[in-house]
Structures are given as C-alpha cells and as structure tokens.
Design a protein around this motif. Structure first.
Motif, PDB file in Angstrom:
ATOM      1  N   ALA A 130       0.705  -1.331   0.110  1.00 41.97           N
ATOM      2  CA  ALA A 130      -0.089  -0.016   0.153  1.00 41.97           C
ATOM      3  C   ALA A 130       0.845   1.356  -0.047  1.00 41.97           C
ATOM      4  CB  ALA A 130      -0.930   0.017   1.300  1.00 41.97           C
ATOM      5  N   GLY A 131       0.429   2.384  -0.738  1.00 45.40           N
ATOM      6  CA  GLY A 131       1.209   3.637  -0.888  1.00 45.40           C
ATOM      7  C   GLY A 131       2.450   3.532  -1.679  1.00 45.40           C
ATOM      8  N   VAL A 132       2.679   2.479  -2.419  1.00 45.12           N
ATOM      9  CA  VAL A 132       3.810   2.721  -3.439  1.00 45.12           C
ATOM     10  C   VAL A 132       3.237   3.729  -4.851  1.00 45.12           C
ATOM     11  CG1 VAL A 132       5.193   1.188  -5.069  1.00 45.12           C
ATOM     12  CG2 VAL A 132       4.684   0.496  -2.520  1.00 45.12           C
ATOM     13  N   ASN A 133       4.241   4.349  -5.115  1.00 41.12           N
ATOM     14  CA  ASN A 133       4.025   5.174  -6.469  1.00 41.12           C
ATOM     15  C   ASN A 133       4.990   4.849  -7.190  1.00 41.12           C
ATOM     16  OD1 ASN A 133       3.095   7.032  -8.229  1.00 41.12           O
ATOM     17  ND2 ASN A 133       4.223   8.464  -7.118  1.00 41.12           N
ATOM     18  N   SER A 134       5.147   4.014  -7.919  1.00 43.18           N
ATOM     19  CA  SER A 134       6.207   3.369  -8.989  1.00 43.18           C
ATOM     20  C   SER A 134       5.974   3.552 -10.562  1.00 43.18           C
ATOM     21  CB  SER A 134       6.438   1.712  -8.839  1.00 43.18           C
ATOM     22  OG  SER A 134       7.619   1.504  -9.393  1.00 43.18           O
ATOM     23  N   ASN A 135       7.219   3.902 -11.131  1.00 41.05           N
ATOM     24  CA  ASN A 135       6.788   4.000 -12.686  1.00 41.05           C
ATOM     25  C   ASN A 135       7.615   2.785 -13.243  1.00 41.05           C
ATOM     26  OD1 ASN A 135       6.114   5.479 -14.906  1.00 41.05           O
ATOM     27  ND2 ASN A 135       8.041   6.254 -15.208  1.00 41.05           N
ATOM     28  N   GLY A 136       7.567   1.742 -12.758  1.00 44.83           N
ATOM     29  CA  GLY A 136       8.257   0.418 -13.215  1.00 44.83           C
ATOM     30  C   GLY A 136       7.901  -0.633 -12.319  1.00 44.83           C
ATOM     31  N   VAL A 137       7.846  -1.944 -12.816  1.00 47.43           N
ATOM     32  CA  VAL A 137       7.718  -3.092 -12.106  1.00 47.43           C
ATOM     33  C   VAL A 137       8.225  -4.303 -12.659  1.00 47.43           C
ATOM     34  CG1 VAL A 137       6.088  -4.731 -11.107  1.00 47.43           C
ATOM     35  CG2 VAL A 137       5.711  -2.432 -10.374  1.00 47.43           C
ATOM     36  N   THR A 138       8.799  -5.164 -12.163  1.00 48.11           N
ATOM     37  CA  THR A 138       9.347  -6.346 -12.767  1.00 48.11           C
ATOM     38  C   THR A 138       9.441  -7.510 -11.680  1.00 48.11           C
ATOM     39  OG1 THR A 138      10.843  -7.355 -14.427  1.00 48.11           O
ATOM     40  CG2 THR A 138      11.832  -5.905 -12.770  1.00 48.11           C
ATOM     41  N   ARG A 139       9.240  -8.569 -12.096  1.00 47.22           N
ATOM     42  CA  ARG A 139       9.688  -9.671 -11.326  1.00 47.22           C
ATOM     43  C   ARG A 139      10.781 -10.705 -11.776  1.00 47.22           C
ATOM     44  NH1 ARG A 139       7.621 -15.215 -11.230  1.00 47.22           N
ATOM     45  NH2 ARG A 139       6.457 -14.598 -13.089  1.00 47.22           N
ATOM     46  N   ILE A 140      11.523 -11.132 -10.955  1.00 51.71           N
ATOM     47  CA  ILE A 140      12.438 -12.117 -10.972  1.00 51.71           C
ATOM     48  C   ILE A 140      12.176 -13.338  -9.782  1.00 51.71           C
ATOM     49  CG2 ILE A 140      14.652 -12.537 -10.720  1.00 51.71           C
ATOM     50  CD1 ILE A 140      15.609  -9.955 -11.844  1.00 51.71           C
ATOM     51  N   LYS A 141      11.637 -14.562 -10.328  1.00 51.63           N
ATOM     52  CA  LYS A 141      11.402 -15.460  -9.511  1.00 51.63           C
ATOM     53  C   LYS A 141      10.273 -15.054  -8.461  1.00 51.63           C
ATOM     54  CE  LYS A 141      15.817 -18.124 -10.141  1.00 51.63           C
ATOM     55  NZ  LYS A 141      17.173 -18.456  -9.535  1.00 51.63           N
ATOM     56  N   GLU A 142      10.438 -15.126  -7.113  1.00 49.13           N
ATOM     57  CA  GLU A 142       9.457 -14.762  -6.191  1.00 49.13           C
ATOM     58  C   GLU A 142       9.560 -13.366  -5.652  1.00 49.13           C
ATOM     59  OE1 GLU A 142       7.004 -16.960  -5.144  1.00 49.13           O
ATOM     60  OE2 GLU A 142       7.660 -18.020  -6.896  1.00 49.13           O
ATOM     61  N   ARG A 143      10.480 -12.535  -6.330  1.00 49.33           N
ATOM     62  CA  ARG A 143      10.621 -11.220  -5.933  1.00 49.33           C
ATOM     63  C   ARG A 143      10.081 -10.295  -6.923  1.00 49.33           C
ATOM     64  NH1 ARG A 143      16.749 -11.164  -3.317  1.00 49.33           N
ATOM     65  NH2 ARG A 143      16.368 -12.523  -1.556  1.00 49.33           N
ATOM     66  N   LEU A 144       9.242  -9.357  -6.386  1.00 54.32           N
ATOM     67  CA  LEU A 144       8.466  -8.325  -7.190  1.00 54.32           C
ATOM     68  C   LEU A 144       9.322  -7.098  -7.048  1.00 54.32           C
ATOM     69  CD1 LEU A 144       6.354  -7.812  -9.220  1.00 54.32           C
ATOM     70  CD2 LEU A 144       4.831  -6.977  -7.389  1.00 54.32           C
ATOM     71  N   PHE A 145       9.940  -6.474  -7.922  1.00 57.34           N
ATOM     72  CA  PHE A 145      10.795  -5.266  -7.897  1.00 57.34           C
ATOM     73  C   PHE A 145      10.033  -4.209  -8.484  1.00 57.34           C
ATOM     74  CE2 PHE A 145      13.996  -8.704  -8.033  1.00 57.34           C
ATOM     75  CZ  PHE A 145      15.046  -8.355  -7.184  1.00 57.34           C
ATOM     76  N   PHE A 146      10.120  -2.943  -7.657  1.00 56.10           N
ATOM     77  CA  PHE A 146       9.832  -1.774  -8.009  1.00 56.10           C
ATOM     78  C   PHE A 146      10.593  -0.756  -7.446  1.00 56.10           C
ATOM     79  CE2 PHE A 146       7.872  -3.526  -4.035  1.00 56.10           C
ATOM     80  CZ  PHE A 146       7.804  -2.346  -2.942  1.00 56.10           C
ATOM     81  N   PHE A 147      10.217   0.303  -7.654  1.00 58.14           N
ATOM     82  CA  PHE A 147      10.803   1.718  -6.843  1.00 58.14           C
ATOM     83  C   PHE A 147       9.574   2.567  -6.493  1.00 58.14           C
ATOM     84  CE2 PHE A 147      10.141   4.245 -10.538  1.00 58.14           C
ATOM     85  CZ  PHE A 147      10.035   5.551 -10.002  1.00 58.14           C
ATOM     86  N   ASP A 148       9.888   3.434  -5.484  1.00 61.49           N
ATOM     87  CA  ASP A 148       8.731   4.128  -4.750  1.00 61.49           C
ATOM     88  C   ASP A 148       9.204   5.722  -4.743  1.00 61.49           C
ATOM     89  OD1 ASP A 148       6.650   5.034  -3.383  1.00 61.49           O
ATOM     90  OD2 ASP A 148       6.760   3.633  -1.620  1.00 61.49           O
ATOM     91  N   SER A 149       8.652   6.413  -5.488  1.00 58.82           N
ATOM     92  CA  SER A 149       8.862   8.075  -5.285  1.00 58.82           C
ATOM     93  C   SER A 149       8.495   8.530  -4.250  1.00 58.82           C
ATOM     94  CB  SER A 149       8.401   8.552  -6.472  1.00 58.82           C
ATOM     95  OG  SER A 149       6.968   8.507  -6.736  1.00 58.82           O
ATOM     96  N   ASN A 150       7.612   7.842  -3.474  1.00 55.54           N
ATOM     97  CA  ASN A 150       7.171   8.445  -2.301  1.00 55.54           C
ATOM     98  C   ASN A 150       7.944   8.009  -0.830  1.00 55.54           C
ATOM     99  OD1 ASN A 150       4.726   9.463  -3.122  1.00 55.54           O
ATOM    100  ND2 ASN A 150       3.851   7.626  -2.697  1.00 55.54           N
ATOM    101  N   ASN A 151       9.026   7.082  -1.081  1.00 59.95           N
ATOM    102  CA  ASN A 151       9.769   6.543   0.126  1.00 59.95           C
ATOM    103  C   ASN A 151      11.146   6.793  -0.342  1.00 59.95           C
ATOM    104  OD1 ASN A 151      11.125   5.015   2.107  1.00 59.95           O
ATOM    105  ND2 ASN A 151       9.582   3.214   1.528  1.00 59.95           N
ATOM    106  N   ASP A 152      12.001   7.522   0.535  1.00 62.73           N
ATOM    107  CA  ASP A 152      13.270   7.870   0.297  1.00 62.73           C
ATOM    108  C   ASP A 152      14.159   7.218   1.416  1.00 62.73           C
ATOM    109  OD1 ASP A 152      12.926   9.166   2.706  1.00 62.73           O
ATOM    110  OD2 ASP A 152      13.221  11.293   2.052  1.00 62.73           O
ATOM    111  N   ASP A 153      13.993   6.111   1.779  1.00 64.30           N
ATOM    112  CA  ASP A 153      14.627   5.168   2.596  1.00 64.30           C
ATOM    113  C   ASP A 153      15.243   4.170   1.817  1.00 64.30           C
ATOM    114  OD1 ASP A 153      13.455   6.276   4.872  1.00 64.30           O
ATOM    115  OD2 ASP A 153      11.811   4.966   5.077  1.00 64.30           O
TER     116      ASP A 153
END
Length: 284
Positions: A130-153
């Motif tokens: 919840a709350g993710v704002n991404s401009n791209g997503v991809t999956r490798i095996k069991e991991r769903l990768f994304f970036f989040d412009s709302n999160n600078d951690d």
C-alpha cells in the motif's frame, strides 16, 4: 571514475561519443482496426509485440511481429479480479509471459502468451504494498521489484512473495549539498520520479529531472551511476527540466535516450549507447 551520491559514478559529455549507427524504421501500415491509441510497447521473446492502448475497449493487443500477424485484443477493463484499469507499464517476468502494472489499482497482472492466443487468459494477480508510487515493476522468481517515489528510505525495493516482506536496496539520490535551499521532502518531490527497466538481474533507474541513471546488478549486489551529458539544472529549473525519457537494456548495451526540455525552448533529443561493461566502471 568518481564517487557521486556514495556510489561509483561514470561522468560523460557529448564530445566523448561518436555517431556510428543510424536506425531505420519501417512503417506498419495496418496492425488492426481495433488499435486506437497505443501508448506502450513490449517485445516478448524477440517474437511478439504487446501494445497497451488507452482508448480501446480492452487494454492490450498481442501481435506476432515475425509473421506480421495481429492475434487479438485482450485485458478486460475494470476494478475486479483479473481486470485492468490503467495499464501503466509492461514487463516480461519469464519466457512467453507478459506482465502489466496497473498504477490505478497498484497491482500487476501476468498472463501466458499461449493462453492469451487461445482465448483462455486467466492472469495471475499480485498486489504491491500500500502507498507505493512506482513508474515500473518487474518480477524475478519470487521477488517483485519496484521503486517508490514516495519513499526515500531506499532506491529500489522488492516484495518477496514467499516470505511476504518488503526489502529495500540502495539509497535515494542525495543532492542536499547541491541544493541546500530545498528541504529533503522538497528534493524527493523534485528529483524522485524515475523509470525502472531491467534485463534479467541488471536494473536501470533513469531520472527525469536530473541527468542521472542508477544501475544495479542484483547478482553482484553492486551499484554504479552514469551522470551526464548535462550539468545539474539551476535551482529555478529543478523539477522543470526533463533529461532522460527512456532507457533500454539489450544483451550487450544500455541505450539511453535524452530529452532535454526547458521552459520556452525546443526539445532536443539525443541517443547514447553504453556497453554493458560500463557497469564494471568503463565507458564505451
């Protein structure tokens, strides 16, 4: 080679590149009468084209590029299970499979190409945190990768579907020294938007408002940045100047397309090509 933002950085300028290849295009007269307003295209296994459409009744088109054959329109629109509202980004998680990220519903749908062609599409649905704002997503095996412009951690994140947890990778670009007049939250808003692409375990984050590409090699757990050919924008232009429109990773090269757009000026577009060895700290 230098250090920028805490990671190795390759700086480059226009003068270091020579034009050595001009790509030629061939117009496809008619793909299908049902193709209204195409927006994003993805090549699957060097054979199929999947095209998103913002105006058609169904969200996606499947086209056999090798045989010049339109297969079908698919992807029911809606807010229910297996339905698409806004097909924002396309990706290929594995062979003969297409994934679509619905930014409106913050979820992905993955479909098998054969099942689509047989009219038996039953997409696998994955919800992002919840709350993710991404401009791209991809999956490798069991991991769903994304970036989040709302999160600078962190800079890159993945959701481990088997362990049901989210992990951060890398650090958010820190330009506080270059722009001391802006708060951390203001900088996140102005420079946080980027596009995520990958080829296997190699990821690239292309930034829109600063001339920066961050590259991550998941197998080696290493980062490197590519910076240029322009300098950082002046304070009054930060967030208003567009640098990188898109990035594409092939087997041997990283293609970077710059789109410099300033207020009250023309758009200047330039392609740059780096060999993959650039990730090992060497320019092409």
């Amino acid at each position: 080679m230098s250090i920028l933002l805490g990671e190795p950085t390759v700086f480059f300028s226009d003068s270091e590149f020579e034009k050595y290849e001009i790509l030629k295009s061939e117009h496809i007269a008619v793909i299908s009468d049902s193709l209204f307003r195409p927006s994003t295209i993805l090549v699957i296994d060097d054979k199929y084209l999947v095209i998103s459409d913002i105006a058609a009744k169904k969200a996606l088109h499947l086209y056999d590029a090798l045989n010049d054959n339109y297969i079908m329109n698919f992807g029911e629109r809606g807010f229910g299970p297996g339905e698409i509202q806004v097909p924002w980004k396309l990706y290929q998680p594995e062979s003969n499979t297409v994934g679509v990220y619905d930014i409106e519903q913050n979820k992905t749908l993955e479909s098998d190409i054969l099942s689509i062609s047989l009219g038996m599409n039953d997409p696998k649905e994955i919800k992002l945190p919840a709350g993710v704002n991404s401009n791209g997503v991809t999956r490798i095996k069991e991991r769903l990768f994304f970036f989040d412009s709302n999160n600078d951690d962190g800079r890159l994140f993945y959701y481990d579907m088997s362990e049901m947890r989210t992990q951060r990778i890398g650090t958010f670009p820190n330009f506080e020294k270059q722009y001391p007049q802006f708060s951390k939250s203001e900088l996140r808003e102005k420079i946080g938007f980027a596009k995520l692409v990958n080829r296997g375990s190699l990821f690239a984050l292309s930034h829109y408002n600063v001339p920066l590409i961050q590259i991550y090699h998941a197998d080696l757990d290493e980062w490197i940045s590519i910076f240029g050919p322009d300098e950082l924008p002046a304070q009054n232009l930060l967030g208003k100047t567009v640098f990188y429109g898109s990035v594409f990773i092939s087997e041997k090269y990283i293609y970077k397309h710059t789109m410099e757009e300033r207020i009250h000026s023309k758009i200047h577009q330039k392609p740059f090509i780096f060999s993959i060895i650039a990730v090992s700290y060497k320019k092409n």
